[in-house]
Design a protein around this motif. Structure first.
Motif, PDB file in Angstrom:
ATOM      1  N   ALA A  65      -4.958  -4.852  -9.501  1.00  0.00           N
ATOM      2  CA  ALA A  65      -5.246  -4.031  -8.317  1.00  0.00           C
ATOM      3  C   ALA A  65      -4.137  -3.013  -8.073  1.00  0.00           C
ATOM      4  O   ALA A  65      -4.415  -1.861  -7.724  1.00  0.00           O
ATOM      5  CB  ALA A  65      -5.436  -4.919  -7.094  1.00  0.00           C
ATOM      6  N   ALA A  66      -2.902  -3.430  -8.269  1.00  0.00           N
ATOM      7  CA  ALA A  66      -1.783  -2.500  -8.081  1.00  0.00           C
ATOM      8  C   ALA A  66      -1.834  -1.379  -9.113  1.00  0.00           C
ATOM      9  O   ALA A  66      -1.604  -0.213  -8.779  1.00  0.00           O
ATOM     10  CB  ALA A  66      -0.460  -3.252  -8.163  1.00  0.00           C
ATOM     11  N   ARG A  67      -2.159  -1.721 -10.358  1.00  0.00           N
ATOM     12  CA  ARG A  67      -2.260  -0.689 -11.408  1.00  0.00           C
ATOM     13  C   ARG A  67      -3.396   0.293 -11.116  1.00  0.00           C
ATOM     14  O   ARG A  67      -3.307   1.472 -11.438  1.00  0.00           O
ATOM     15  CB  ARG A  67      -2.469  -1.326 -12.774  1.00  0.00           C
ATOM     16  CG  ARG A  67      -1.197  -1.801 -13.449  1.00  0.00           C
ATOM     17  CD  ARG A  67      -1.430  -2.174 -14.907  1.00  0.00           C
ATOM     18  NE  ARG A  67      -2.233  -3.364 -15.049  1.00  0.00           N
ATOM     19  CZ  ARG A  67      -1.746  -4.607 -15.049  1.00  0.00           C
ATOM     20  NH1 ARG A  67      -0.456  -4.808 -14.937  1.00  0.00           N
ATOM     21  NH2 ARG A  67      -2.543  -5.637 -15.170  1.00  0.00           N
ATOM     22  N   ALA A  68      -4.466  -0.174 -10.500  1.00  0.00           N
ATOM     23  CA  ALA A  68      -5.625   0.672 -10.212  1.00  0.00           C
ATOM     24  C   ALA A  68      -5.525   1.379  -8.862  1.00  0.00           C
ATOM     25  O   ALA A  68      -6.389   2.208  -8.541  1.00  0.00           O
ATOM     26  CB  ALA A  68      -6.893  -0.173 -10.261  1.00  0.00           C
ATOM     27  N   HIS A  69      -4.497   1.084  -8.089  1.00  0.00           N
ATOM     28  CA  HIS A  69      -4.440   1.598  -6.720  1.00  0.00           C
ATOM     29  C   HIS A  69      -4.425   3.125  -6.641  1.00  0.00           C
ATOM     30  O   HIS A  69      -5.138   3.710  -5.811  1.00  0.00           O
ATOM     31  CB  HIS A  69      -3.228   1.027  -5.978  1.00  0.00           C
ATOM     32  CG  HIS A  69      -3.165   1.505  -4.564  1.00  0.00           C
ATOM     33  ND1 HIS A  69      -2.429   2.604  -4.174  1.00  0.00           N
ATOM     34  CD2 HIS A  69      -3.792   1.053  -3.452  1.00  0.00           C
ATOM     35  CE1 HIS A  69      -2.602   2.799  -2.879  1.00  0.00           C
ATOM     36  NE2 HIS A  69      -3.421   1.869  -2.417  1.00  0.00           N
ATOM     37  N   ALA A  70      -3.648   3.787  -7.444  1.00  0.00           N
ATOM     38  CA  ALA A  70      -3.572   5.256  -7.364  1.00  0.00           C
ATOM     39  C   ALA A  70      -4.945   5.881  -7.586  1.00  0.00           C
ATOM     40  O   ALA A  70      -5.335   6.801  -6.860  1.00  0.00           O
ATOM     41  CB  ALA A  70      -2.557   5.787  -8.368  1.00  0.00           C
ATOM     42  N   ALA A  71      -5.686   5.376  -8.557  1.00  0.00           N
ATOM     43  CA  ALA A  71      -7.034   5.906  -8.803  1.00  0.00           C
ATOM     44  C   ALA A  71      -7.957   5.582  -7.636  1.00  0.00           C
ATOM     45  O   ALA A  71      -8.784   6.414  -7.235  1.00  0.00           O
ATOM     46  CB  ALA A  71      -7.592   5.335 -10.102  1.00  0.00           C
ATOM     47  N   LEU A  72      -7.819   4.390  -7.081  1.00  0.00           N
ATOM     48  CA  LEU A  72      -8.632   4.007  -5.931  1.00  0.00           C
ATOM     49  C   LEU A  72      -8.329   4.931  -4.749  1.00  0.00           C
ATOM     50  O   LEU A  72      -9.244   5.424  -4.088  1.00  0.00           O
ATOM     51  CB  LEU A  72      -8.351   2.548  -5.556  1.00  0.00           C
ATOM     52  CG  LEU A  72      -9.086   2.001  -4.348  1.00  0.00           C
ATOM     53  CD1 LEU A  72     -10.585   1.895  -4.628  1.00  0.00           C
ATOM     54  CD2 LEU A  72      -8.524   0.631  -3.968  1.00  0.00           C
TER      55      LEU A  72
END
Length: 169
Positions: A65-72
């Motif tokens: 989730a942290a790795r995907a946060h910027a895209a989210l």
């Protein structure tokens, strides 16, 4: 900002999240951050049954989730990021801040941390252990605005008032 709400709620997906917050915020996506749920397909299916078809649900470990946060955060879908406990939200906030910078998560809502052995009641819907208080203070000290608020119509209560016993009990 497509992430409309970062929330700690030990019930995870339920009516208060889906209808109480989801509808007024026009949410299209709920991201559940939970290491165990991210690895359990059958539990994920149970939670998906509580969400209307027009709302997507994703399950992710804290690290994913942290790795995907910027895209989210840059995405088009209005989202709620949901963690079931204080420790998970603290780990998520720290991981996101390390990857995306200190302003990546502006606020965290404590929406429901209910009674269990070792917890002390702080509000009608917030019970905390000493370790959970320390974790919430650490999140707040990192620059994240932490409040308690069960539903959108309720007044948000600042963390210092929750911990000082100046909120409803």
């Amino acid at each position: 900002m497509p992430v409309e709400l970062y929330r700690i709620d030990d019930r995870l997906i339920h009516g208060q999240v889906v209808l109480g917050w989801g509808r007024p915020l026009d949410v299209q996506l709920i991201v559940v951050v939970d290491d165990e749920l991210a690895a359990s397909e059958w539990e994920q299916e149970l939670y998906r049954m509580a969400v209307p078809p027009e709302m997507e649900v994703r399950f992710a470990s804290v690290d994913d989730a942290a790795r995907a946060h910027a895209a989210l955060a840059a995405g088009r879908a209005r989202a709620i990021v949901l963690a079931g406990d204080v420790t998970t939200m603290r780990r998520f906030v720290e991981a996101v801040r390390a990857a995306d910078g200190p302003a990546a998560i502006p606020s965290v809502n404590v929406g429901g941390v209910h009674h269990r052995a070792g917890r002390v009641q702080r509000m009608r819907y917030v019970f905390l252990t000493q370790d959970e208080e320390v974790a919430l203070r650490a999140v707040a000290a990192s620059g994240v605005h932490v409040t308690a608020q069960d539903v959108p119509a309720a007044k948000p209560v600042p963390l210092h008032d929750v911990l000082a016993g100046r909120a409803d009990a």
